[in-house]
Each structure stands twice: as C-alpha cells, then as structure tokens.
Design an enzyme around this catalytic site. Structure first.
Site, mmCIF file in Angstrom:
data_model
loop_
_atom_site.group_PDB
_atom_site.id
_atom_site.type_symbol
_atom_site.label_atom_id
_atom_site.label_comp_id
_atom_site.label_asym_id
_atom_site.label_seq_id
_atom_site.Cartn_x
_atom_site.Cartn_y
_atom_site.Cartn_z
ATOM 1 N N ALA A 97 0.800 -1.223 0.000
ATOM 2 C CA ALA A 97 0.000 0.000 0.000
ATOM 3 C C ALA A 97 0.831 1.270 0.000
ATOM 4 C CB ALA A 97 -0.920 0.005 1.227
ATOM 5 N N ARG A 126 9.271 8.452 -3.313
ATOM 6 C CA ARG A 126 10.655 8.646 -3.769
ATOM 7 C C ARG A 126 10.905 8.060 -5.158
ATOM 8 N NH1 ARG A 126 14.312 6.724 1.158
ATOM 9 N NH2 ARG A 126 12.433 5.611 1.801
ATOM 10 N N ASP A 128 7.735 -4.580 -1.829
ATOM 11 C CA ASP A 128 8.941 -3.944 -2.373
ATOM 12 C C ASP A 128 10.218 -4.634 -1.894
ATOM 13 O OD1 ASP A 128 8.903 -3.172 0.255
ATOM 14 O OD2 ASP A 128 9.006 -1.011 -0.132
ATOM 15 N N GLU A 161 13.311 0.688 16.329
ATOM 16 C CA GLU A 161 13.479 1.468 15.105
ATOM 17 C C GLU A 161 14.647 2.430 15.276
ATOM 18 O OE1 GLU A 161 11.993 1.175 12.276
ATOM 19 O OE2 GLU A 161 10.535 -0.342 12.886
ATOM 20 N N TYR A 183 -0.829 -7.218 -42.121
ATOM 21 C CA TYR A 183 -1.785 -6.281 -41.512
ATOM 22 C C TYR A 183 -2.404 -5.397 -42.575
ATOM 23 C CZ TYR A 183 -3.511 -2.785 -38.124
ATOM 24 O OH TYR A 183 -4.294 -1.940 -37.383
#
Length: 452
Positions: free
Chosen positions: A17, A22, A112, A159, A374
């Site tokens: 999501a 970036r 990702d 984190e 074609y």
C-alpha cells in the site's frame, strides 16, 4: 505440529500500500519491474513457495491497478484496502476481518522486497508457536531497525529513529518480515499504540508485546541481498543489477557460454539449455525458452519465443510475440519474426520480416522477404510450404499460401496462392527506352542550372 502440517496451514499478508513517493512516478511502486516482472510478483512468488492456504495483498495507492496485477498472478488472492497510511501494524490489521480466526501461521511480507528465497521462507515457519522475525547482519545498519537479542531469543525490535546510542551500534537488523500464529499476531496488533517518532502503528512492536505475554520470540537470518528493499529508482537499478548478476552466474553454471556476461540481459523467466552460446549485447524479454546447442549472436532481442536445438539466431535479430523456431533453423542478421512457426532447417538469412506466418521445413526466405500481415484493421496469416524458395524482395500479401517446392521470383508482390511446385512471377515487365536516360539527365541538369 510437523513441518508438513505447518506448511499446509499458512496464510500470507503482503503489504503493497506504500505511496512510493521517492520513485517520482505515477505508477505504484510495487508495479515497477525487475527483469520484466513487477516487483510485487517476485514477492508473491516467494510466498507461493509455501503453498499457502490464503494469500492477501493490502493495497493503497492506485488500489485497482495493484489488485489487477496481483490477481493476474494469483486469481484467488484476497485484496484489502488501507485508506490511511498509519504504519505497518495498521496495514496488517486491514486483513484482520477474514484472517484473525485463521488456524495456522501468518507471514507478513512486503511488496517492495522482491528477493526472498524459498529456503528463507521455509525457515520462518520452523517454530510455528513462536513470533519469528527475519533479520540480517550488516556493518552499515544505518536506518534499519535493530534486533535486540539474548542468545537465540529476540527481546525487541528498536526502530533507528527511536534507538538509544548503544542500540544504534547493533549490527543485527530487521528486514520487516515476520511470522507467527495468526490468532496471536492479530491479538497483539490490537494492543499497538502510535507513541513513537513517526506517530504510526509499528509491526515491529509485536515481539516486545509477545514476550510480555510469555510468547517465545526468535529471529532467523538470511543474506542481506535477500532483504533488499526498493524505495527509489537508484534502489530499483541496484535490484536489477543484482538480479542480472545472479542470473548470469546461474546460466553459466548450468552450461551456457556467455561471451561477455555483463552485456547480456535476462528476464525473470528465461530458460536456457546446455551448450548455448550467447554473444554480447543480447536481451531476453519474458517468455523465452532456449534448447541445447543454440547460438544467439550479438545484438539480438528475444521475447515470447521458443527455440529448438541446433538453431542459430542473429546478429541483430528480433524474435517476439509467440514465435516458435524448430530444430536446425537459421535466422540471420536483421530478421524480425512475430507469431511465426518456423520449420526445421528453414532459413531466413537476412533483412526479412515474418509475421503471423507458418514456414515449412527447409524453406528458404530470400533477403527482403516481407509477409504483409496487416491490412490496417486485422492481421492475416501466411503459409509457406516445405522447401519453398522465396525470392529476394518478395512481398507476400496475406492471407496467402505458398505450396511445397514452390518458387517466387525476385521482386514479386504475391497476392494469390501459389500451388505446390509452381513458380510465381508477380512484377511489372521491364522495358528499356534507348537513349532516354541521357536525355532525361541533360534536362534535369538544365533545370538545376536555371534555378541557380
């Protein structure tokens, strides 16, 4: 629970999501391609190595496009919409309504992060009662979350933005991938708060919450290359380079010769036989299968093509769109084929276009042969029989059939079927005008002089 039972009771939640700002693109980040395939599909194929009972994709930006791509690979995939981007923990909760009662392992993957291996996926479910985090080691941990370990036990994930100076020195990092009992994961997700630097609900808070409840938490590790995440075009280029390096090495290890490996570009699904020789600057698009003893000469582009043993293609050839090349055929320089069935031992040595055509065994197409397939509205098919000889600069206006052992004269425009063994001549009759060229040249020179 046995490994087999654990594998049989597995669900996947794949997070796709993110806005991917970036990337500077109107296309959703997870639909950007690596080796001709959306990175989303790489992540989904990794998930499918566990044969999951359920697979869910959480979408956000351009939800319809991402959902369509996911369903093109796995039609039964479940789609969940994250309207607000409130963190990874919040994203996983989007699937809670249908997966919270799932009796088995839940694995959280990222759209990702395309390069997880089957072996790494299997390690995630080795201890089905635990909360398991996938980690990696690096001397440059930078922005990655740190895994705070006590032996084999994982104490917590911190984190980088919230880490203490001592925690920032830790080189054992979090990939983001997590697994554990589905019911436990969703129960813990309900306890998350957004009291952190980003004001988001972190999936990474789950191990600490799990330990507080007495749930065993652990980490398994993989090579850092598997955890490569893609945030911008630079990362995308690095991922492409990593894939190509690995694909080239695998091709050579399996028995193919690459004259200049760094110039050969593979698709995610390229299949090569043994004793294949690939010259410099060859590009493989999706859907190419090459059998044994085939030579692909320089500057050739292939896509959606299958080539039988003993064939030579190129240089400067382009084969695409469902082309089938039979054993021992020869395709030379500046030849293009599309939706062509090219028979055993058939030849198109140079400067030829074969589209929507069937070419019989040992037929020979002279330089400048064109199948005119074609009419501006519809495509039409040309059939060329075995051992037919198509003269230089012949235009075959489809639909048309050239019989076995038939010939077409050089420079012909063939609009009618040619029966087997016949010679077709379809060109204007030559007429020479004595002295006219000299007179015409004098006239043109005079007109030029008058203008000057």
């Amino acid at each position: 629970m046995s490994a087999q039972n654990a594998r049989a009771a597995t669900a996947i939640v794949l997070l796709a999501a993110g806005k991917g700002t970036r990337m500077r693109s109107t296309r959703p980040k997870v639909l950007h391609e690596i080796a001709g395939q959306p990175m989303l599909h790489f992540a989904m194929r990794a998930a499918m190595t566990l044969a999951p009972q359920r697979i869910a994709v959480v979408v956000g930006q351009d939800a319809e496009a991402v959902a369509l791509s996911a369903r093109s690979l796995v039609p039964e995939v479940e789609i969940f919409l994250q309207r607000e981007q409130l963190g990874t923990g919040h994203a996983v909760r989007m699937a809670e309504g249908t997966l919270s009662d799932f009796d088995g392992q839940l694995i959280v993957l990222f759209g990702d992060t395309p390069f997880l291996s089957a072996a790494t996926m299997a390690k995630l479910i080795e201890t089905p009662e635990a909360i398991t985090v996938l980690g990696f080691q690096t001397d440059s941990p930078g922005r990655y979350g740190r895994l705070v370990m006590d032996g084999e036990a994982l104490l917590r994930i911190t984190e980088a933005k919230d880490a203490t100076p001592d925690e920032l020195q830790i080189k054992t990092c979090n990939s983001g991938v997590m697994a554990g009992p589905a019911k436990t994961i969703f129960r813990l997700l309900s306890q998350l708060t957004s009291e952190n630097a980003q004001g988001e609900y972190y999936l990474t808070d789950l191990p600490a919450l799990a330990r507080a409840e007495g749930v065993f938490t652990r980490a398994v590790f993989c090579d850092i290359a598997e955890t490569l995440g893609i945030n911008d075009r630079i990362d995308l280029a690095a991922a492409e380079a990593a894939f190509q390096t690995r694909a080239r090495a695998q091709a050579m290890a399996a028995g193919a010769t690459l004259i200049a490996p760094e110039t050969v570009h593979f698709s995610w699904d390229t299949v090569l036989g043994q004793d294949v020789v690939i010259e410099p600057n060859v590009i493989f698009g999706p859907g190419v299968e090459i059998a044994d003893d085939v030579t692909i000469r320089a500057f050739t582009h292939l896509a959606e093509t299958r080539i039988a043993p003993g064939v030579s293609v190129g240089p400067f050839a382009r084969l695409r769109g469902g082309t089938e090349i039979a054993e021992g055929a020869y395709i030379g320089n500046f030849v293009e084929m599309k939706k062509a069935d090219f028979g055993p031992g058939a030849k198109a040595s140079h400067l030829t276009y074969v589209g929507d055509a069937e070419v019989g065994a040992e037929a020979n197409l002279g330089a400048g042969t064109i199948t005119c397939n074609y009419d501006g509205v519809s495509k039409h098919r040309t059939q060329i029989g075995a051992r037919a000889f198509i003269g230089t600069n012949t235009a075959l206006v489809a639909p048309v059939k050239i019989g076995e052992d038939a010939y077409t004269a050089t420079g012909s425009v063939v609009t009618k079927d040619v029966p087997p063994g016949d010679l077709a001549i379809a060109r204007g009759r030559q007429e020479n005008k004595p002295g006219l060229a000299r007179k015409l040249r004098q006239r043109l020179l005079g007109l030029k002089a008058a203008k000057e």
